[in-house]
Design an enzyme around this catalytic site. Structure first.
Site, mmCIF file in Angstrom:
data_model
loop_
_atom_site.group_PDB
_atom_site.id
_atom_site.type_symbol
_atom_site.label_atom_id
_atom_site.label_comp_id
_atom_site.label_asym_id
_atom_site.label_seq_id
_atom_site.Cartn_x
_atom_site.Cartn_y
_atom_site.Cartn_z
ATOM 1 N N VAL A 172 0.841 -1.203 0.000
ATOM 2 C CA VAL A 172 0.000 0.000 0.000
ATOM 3 C C VAL A 172 0.874 1.250 0.000
ATOM 4 O O VAL A 172 0.630 2.198 -0.760
ATOM 5 C CB VAL A 172 -0.957 -0.006 1.199
ATOM 6 C CG1 VAL A 172 -1.704 1.325 1.301
ATOM 7 C CG2 VAL A 172 -1.963 -1.147 1.071
ATOM 8 N N ASP A 173 1.892 1.270 0.838
ATOM 9 C CA ASP A 173 2.797 2.425 0.856
ATOM 10 C C ASP A 173 3.454 2.627 -0.505
ATOM 11 O O ASP A 173 3.566 3.763 -1.002
ATOM 12 C CB ASP A 173 3.892 2.219 1.901
ATOM 13 C CG ASP A 173 3.482 2.677 3.292
ATOM 14 O OD1 ASP A 173 2.620 3.557 3.398
ATOM 15 O OD2 ASP A 173 4.038 2.156 4.272
ATOM 16 N N MET A 174 3.912 1.535 -1.112
ATOM 17 C CA MET A 174 4.633 1.670 -2.380
ATOM 18 C C MET A 174 3.703 2.097 -3.506
ATOM 19 O O MET A 174 4.067 2.948 -4.333
ATOM 20 C CB MET A 174 5.354 0.372 -2.715
ATOM 21 C CG MET A 174 6.437 0.025 -1.690
ATOM 22 S SD MET A 174 7.471 -1.369 -2.153
ATOM 23 C CE MET A 174 8.493 -0.637 -3.429
#
Length: 378
Positions: A172-174
């Site tokens: 999700v962060d990436m």
């Protein structure tokens, strides 16, 4: 290549990266890989991810090194008037600002988007946030694993008979970092027409929901609750990890022709004409029995050799490799996907390949800098 060489699709674009952790820094690294002049401004104690180890090199974690190349780094205390004044001088020269402060923080300091956009109308402001600024979850902090849980990702990840499972990387962060990058590039393109910057927000929550294909599409169509399928695809089969006499292999059969070729390669040509498995829809419905029949046949095969046979026959297949084996694979080297720079730095290269303006690698992490290259203040 000299540190000041202007190269890449974004040469001449100045980026002020005042973000921390992952999504924002990943966006800044992508822009830097493709030629932007990126200044990373950290608090005096540094980005939190400097401590996210082991392993460490000279006290700085590998996690930080993986997200902060092609930047020059300086420290400012934005809680002080002096720090904010120094930041404003940099903002005056920047094309893009990336930040992920808690909603309202920069506004309390008097350097929020509304204040700065009126002073610097060409500025593109990119905010990475957890949930956006308003709404039922607005302004709450967001973390990758928690957002995986809230957006349904964990519910469909894991073995069919197991519990919900976090995806084993900060997906999700990436993806939020990728969405932030896309937003910056769109805004830069639009600015060539309007001459105006704009505000971009890439939220972890939105990015998590965007990753739900095909589970969301399935649910929108038939209302059935998506379920965990382990390594198998929810819609097509065989698209799964299958046991062999040696190593497991992953087989990705996407159509009837590939299935027929697969069956021929493993000595079961008649299986492709079985009414239970003749079509993609039938194979998906009857996947449990099909997997048993396939693995019974595969028990006589060496996995690595079978992968070569299947790929030669046009059937997508792969060995299940460890991280080190993947990074040391000859094709990884052929694709130029490992970067090596002075001081022992190694990292994963940009996967974006441009023919005339390729990515370049000019600055190792922690390269110092306190102004933009060719700055008017220099």
């Amino acid at each position: 290549m000299t540190p000041t060489a202007k190269t890449g699709a974004l040469a001449g674009i100045r980026v002020l990266d005042i973000s921390r952790i992952l999504g924002g820094p990943y966006c800044g690294q992508i822009l830097g890989d493709h030629g932007a002049d990126v200044l990373k401004v950290e608090p005096p104690q540094g980005d939190d991810t400097r401590t996210w180890g082991p392993p460490f090199k000279e006290g700085v974690a590998s996690y930080y090194h993986g997200l902060n190349r092609n930047k020059r780094t300086m420290a400012l205390d934005l809680g002080s008037a002096e720090g904010r004044d120094a930041l404003l001088k940099l903002v005056a020269e920047a094309d893009v600002l990336i930040e992920n402060f808690k909603t309202g923080t920069m506004e309390r300091w008097g350097i929020g988007y509304d204040e700065l956009s009126s002073r610097f109308p060409r500025l593109i402001w990119c905010r990475v946030s957890g949930f956006g600024a308003d709404g039922p979850l607005g302004a709450l902090p967001g973390y990758d694993a928690a957002v995986q849980a809230m957006t349904g990702i964990m519910s469909i990840n894991g073995e069919a008979d197991g519990g919900p499972l976090r995806v084993g990387l900060p997906v999700v962060d990436m993806v939020t970092g990728l969405n932030a990058t896309i937003g910056v590039l769109l805004a830069l393109q639009e600015r060539t027409r309007s001459g105006q910057g704009q505000f971009i927000e890439a939220a972890l929550y939105d990015s998590g929901l965007s990753l739900l294909h095909p589970h969301a599409a399935n649910w929108f169509m038939d209302g059935a609750m998506p379920r965990r399928t382990g390594n198998a695809h929810p819609n097509i089969y065989p698209y799964d990890a299958l046991a062999t006499r040696t190593d497991p292999i992953f087989v990705a059969v996407g159509n009837d022709r590939q299935f027929a070729s697969f069956c021929a390669c493993i000595g079961l040509p008649a299986l492709a004409d079985d009414p239970l498995y003749r079509t993609a829809g039938a194979r998906s419905i009857h996947r449990e029995g099909l997997k048993q029949r396939l693995e019974a046949a595969l028990a006589d095969f060496d996995g690595r050799t079978l992968v070569e046979t299947l790929m030669a026959a046009g059937v997508p297949a792969a060995p299940v490799l460890s991280v080190d084996a993947a990074l040391e694979h000859p094709h990884t080297a052929h694709r130029g996907m490992v970067v090596e720079l002075e001081g022992g730095y190694r990292g994963v290269a940009s996967p974006i390949k441009l023919s005339r303006t390729p990515a370049s690698y000019r600055h190792v992490p922690l390269t110092p800098g306190d102004r933009f290259v060719d700055s008017d203040a220099s």
